[in-house]
Design an enzyme around this catalytic site. Structure first.
Site, PDB file in Angstrom:
ATOM      1  N   GLU A 141       8.759 112.600 100.576  1.00  0.00           N
ATOM      2  CA  GLU A 141      10.047 112.743  99.876  1.00  0.00           C
ATOM      3  C   GLU A 141      11.248 112.503 100.795  1.00  0.00           C
ATOM      4  O   GLU A 141      12.164 113.314 100.900  1.00  0.00           O
ATOM      5  CB  GLU A 141      10.124 114.129  99.224  1.00  0.00           C
ATOM      6  CG  GLU A 141       8.989 114.376  98.243  1.00  0.00           C
ATOM      7  CD  GLU A 141       9.014 115.785  97.649  1.00  0.00           C
ATOM      8  OE1 GLU A 141       9.982 116.525  97.879  1.00  0.00           O
ATOM      9  OE2 GLU A 141       8.043 116.158  96.952  1.00  0.00           O
ATOM     10  N   GLU A 162      -0.698 113.279  93.451  1.00  0.00           N
ATOM     11  CA  GLU A 162      -0.351 114.613  92.916  1.00  0.00           C
ATOM     12  C   GLU A 162      -0.238 114.598  91.383  1.00  0.00           C
ATOM     13  O   GLU A 162       0.604 115.233  90.798  1.00  0.00           O
ATOM     14  CB  GLU A 162       0.963 115.122  93.525  1.00  0.00           C
ATOM     15  CG  GLU A 162       0.987 115.125  95.042  1.00  0.00           C
ATOM     16  CD  GLU A 162       2.265 115.703  95.621  1.00  0.00           C
ATOM     17  OE1 GLU A 162       3.036 116.345  94.874  1.00  0.00           O
ATOM     18  OE2 GLU A 162       2.502 115.531  96.834  1.00  0.00           O
TER      19      GLU A 162
HETATM   20  O1  G3I Z   1       2.347 132.225 101.092  1.00  0.00           O
HETATM   21  C1  G3I Z   1       3.622 132.817 100.775  1.00  0.00           C
HETATM   22  C2  G3I Z   1       3.441 134.308 100.530  1.00  0.00           C
HETATM   23  O2  G3I Z   1       3.031 134.925 101.735  1.00  0.00           O
HETATM   24  C3  G3I Z   1       4.763 134.893 100.037  1.00  0.00           C
HETATM   25  O3  G3I Z   1       4.581 136.255  99.729  1.00  0.00           O
HETATM   26  C4  G3I Z   1       5.227 134.135  98.803  1.00  0.00           C
HETATM   27  C5  G3I Z   1       6.525 134.648  98.246  1.00  0.00           C
HETATM   28  O4  G3I Z   1       7.579 134.240  99.084  1.00  0.00           O
HETATM   29  O5  G3I Z   1       5.413 132.742  99.133  1.00  0.00           O
HETATM   30  C6  G3I Z   1       4.164 132.158  99.532  1.00  0.00           C
HETATM   31  O6  G3I Z   1       4.392 130.810  99.843  1.00  0.00           O
HETATM   32  C7  G3I Z   1       4.614 129.974  98.706  1.00  0.00           C
HETATM   33  C8  G3I Z   1       3.592 128.842  98.737  1.00  0.00           C
HETATM   34  O7  G3I Z   1       3.854 127.901  97.675  1.00  0.00           O
HETATM   35  C9  G3I Z   1       2.167 129.345  98.595  1.00  0.00           C
HETATM   36  O8  G3I Z   1       2.024 129.961  97.340  1.00  0.00           O
HETATM   37  C10 G3I Z   1       6.021 129.392  98.834  1.00  0.00           C
HETATM   38  O9  G3I Z   1       6.960 130.433  98.676  1.00  0.00           O
HETATM   39  C11 G3I Z   1       6.236 128.336  97.745  1.00  0.00           C
HETATM   40  O10 G3I Z   1       7.482 127.683  97.967  1.00  0.00           O
HETATM   41  C12 G3I Z   1       5.135 127.268  97.852  1.00  0.00           C
HETATM   42  O11 G3I Z   1       5.323 126.357  96.781  1.00  0.00           O
HETATM   43  C13 G3I Z   1       4.641 125.108  96.977  1.00  0.00           C
HETATM   44  C14 G3I Z   1       5.703 123.995  97.038  1.00  0.00           C
HETATM   45  O12 G3I Z   1       5.060 122.708  97.098  1.00  0.00           O
HETATM   46  C15 G3I Z   1       6.582 124.125  98.265  1.00  0.00           C
HETATM   47  O13 G3I Z   1       5.804 123.973  99.431  1.00  0.00           O
HETATM   48  C16 G3I Z   1       3.723 124.892  95.779  1.00  0.00           C
HETATM   49  O14 G3I Z   1       2.667 125.831  95.802  1.00  0.00           O
HETATM   50  C17 G3I Z   1       3.154 123.476  95.830  1.00  0.00           C
HETATM   51  O15 G3I Z   1       2.395 123.205  94.650  1.00  0.00           O
HETATM   52  C18 G3I Z   1       4.279 122.455  95.921  1.00  0.00           C
HETATM   53  O16 G3I Z   1       3.692 121.181  96.041  1.00  0.00           O
HETATM   54  C19 G3I Z   1       4.625 120.093  96.149  1.00  0.00           C
HETATM   55  C20 G3I Z   1       4.072 119.096  97.157  1.00  0.00           C
HETATM   56  O17 G3I Z   1       3.836 119.733  98.400  1.00  0.00           O
HETATM   57  C21 G3I Z   1       5.003 117.907  97.293  1.00  0.00           C
HETATM   58  N1  G3I Z   1       5.239 117.283  95.975  1.00  0.00           N
HETATM   59  C22 G3I Z   1       5.766 118.227  94.958  1.00  0.00           C
HETATM   60  C23 G3I Z   1       4.788 119.386  94.789  1.00  0.00           C
HETATM   61  C24 G3I Z   1       5.229 120.320  93.684  1.00  0.00           C
HETATM   62  O18 G3I Z   1       6.451 120.902  93.994  1.00  0.00           O
END
Ligand code: G3I
Length: 366
Positions: A166, A277
């Site tokens: 991205e 994805e």
């Molecule tokens: O692991 C922490 C946990 O310890 C904490 O308590 C909790 C609350 O803050 O957060 C947890 O981390 C989260 C993580 O997912 C694991 O669940 C992050 O906050 C959250 O932002 C993260 O979201 C991911 C997002 O990317 C950002 O990295 C989504 O699961 C994931 O599906 C999403 O995937 C992205 C691809 O990487 C790129 N393309 C778009 C796609 C969808 O947004």
């Protein structure tokens, strides 16, 4: 340089040619078709030289046997949904956290699956300490350390890495439509080429990917992506493939002609097309489950047919396997009180859905 007009003319016939896959009618539910009796997508795709798989979460593989069984049945390739991103794998400057990434690799290898790496350099999932390092002049070393450490740890075991993710955001008004990220502000536009060159040195046998969203959309985004790819290739950047995230939405049709044009143009640049994805947001559809599932099915089919009109993607991954664990339904993402979305091939009970059938028919129809 391939002009859009030239390519659309050439592809026009291809698009109008008989659909790549047989026009499947209503999904199995409606016809008593026993989807459960059909082979796994892993097997069906492999017969056509394609790796089908999904984004997975390590914690779920260990604690949900039904999910784990479905992953083994359906997937020939895995990508860690989060475990290999910057913040999860290096939450603090001194603290590397490889456990979940290691476990995902081990699970894949134990089940004869390939692995995609996602993602080395991204504007999101960046811990505050890393942002501070970038802002204070330490960006070049940080970029190099991240790539050499993470990619080096799994050298020879990861089929493809999303080196950058991205990197375009035309609204930021920068040259080439680049995103004004912490990486850009710290290192300028050259960070992208630098990342790919370090990645090539670190794991020469690995497919290096630029992962992005919006290739299927209307408007100028696909062309912006293509023009930047042309620039990278012209400058000798060691990039092998384009990762199309393919987060579809039932609100918009797939722009099939432009998507096919994009894919053919990228292939003509010597790049492979990967679907990285794939899922379908059904939030605009009525509550009727069959209508929602049919809508996602239709988007997935239209998308895959438009890609295959130009090239056969050798990796097709959905962003998750079951609606139960889609990121769209994660607590932080789902509006309170809203209905759960149904974006993926399996429902919350791991039953195959019309979107699964769309993938099955796509693979069998090639
Ligand atoms: O692991 C922490 C946990 O310890 C904490 O308590 C909790 C609350 O803050 O957060 C947890 O981390 C989260 C993580 O997912 C694991 O669940 C992050 O906050 C959250 O932002 C993260 O979201 C991911 C997002 O990317 C950002 O990295 C989504 O699961 C994931 O599906 C999403 O995937 C992205 C691809 O990487 C790129 N393309 C778009 C796609 C969808 O947004």
């Amino acid at each position: 340089m391939i002009s859009r007009r030239q390519c659309l003319a050439g592809l026009g016939a291809a698009i109008l040619a008989p659909a790549i896959v047989a026009r499947d009618s209503l999904p199995g539910y409606a016809q008593g078709l026993d989807l459960a009796a059909l082979p796994g997508l892993r097997e069906t795709a492999a017969r056509k030289g394609i790796l089908y798989g999904a984004a997975v979460r390590g914690d779920l593989l260990s604690r949900d046997p039904a999910y784990r069984a479905a992953v083994v049945k359906e997937c020939g390739i895995l990508v860690a949904e989060n475990a290999m991103k910057f913040k999860p794998i290096r939450p603090t400057e001194k603290g590397w956290a490889f456990d979940e990434a290691d476990a995902t690799l081990a699970f894949a290898e134990a089940n004869g699956m390939k692995v995609r790496g996602h993602t080395l350099i991204w504007h999101a999932a960046l811990p505050d300490w890393a942002k501070a390092t970038l802002a204070s002049g330490g960006g070049a070393a940080l970029l190099e350390q991240q790539i050499r450490t993470v990619m080096g740890r799994y050298r020879g075991r990861v089929l493809a890495w999303d080196v950058v993710n991205e990197i375009l955001e035309p609204k930021d008004g920068l040259i080439d439509g680049l995103r004004k990220s912490d990486w850009y502000l710290a290192l300028g536009p050259g960070y992208i080429d630098r990342a790919f060159r370090i990645a090539r040195e670190t794991d020469p046998g690995c497919q290096l990917v630029y992962n992005e969203w919006g290739h299927e959309s209307y408007g100028t985004r696909p062309e912006t992506i293509l023009r930047y790819l042309e620039k990278l290739k012209k400058g000798g950047t060691p990039i092998d493939a384009v990762g199309m995230q393919s987060h579809l939405h039932t609100r918009w049709n797939v722009n099939a002609r432009q998507l096919s044009w994009f894919c053919k143009s990228a292939v003509d640049l010597g790049l492979e097309i990967l679907v990285t994805e794939l899922d379908g947001d059904d939030s605009e559809l009525p509550d009727d489950i069959q209508a929602r599932d049919q809508g996602v099915h239709d988007r997935v089919r239209a998308f895959l047919e438009a890609v295959a009109a130009a090239t056969v993607p050798r990796q097709v991954l959905t962003w998750g396997l079951s609606d139960r664990y889609s990121f769209m339904n994660a607590p932080g993402r789902r509006e309170p009180g809203s209905r759960a979305k149904r974006p993926l091939p399996l429902d919350e009970a791991m039953r195959r859905k019309p979107a699964w059938l769309a993938l099955h028919n796509f693979f069998t129809g090639l």
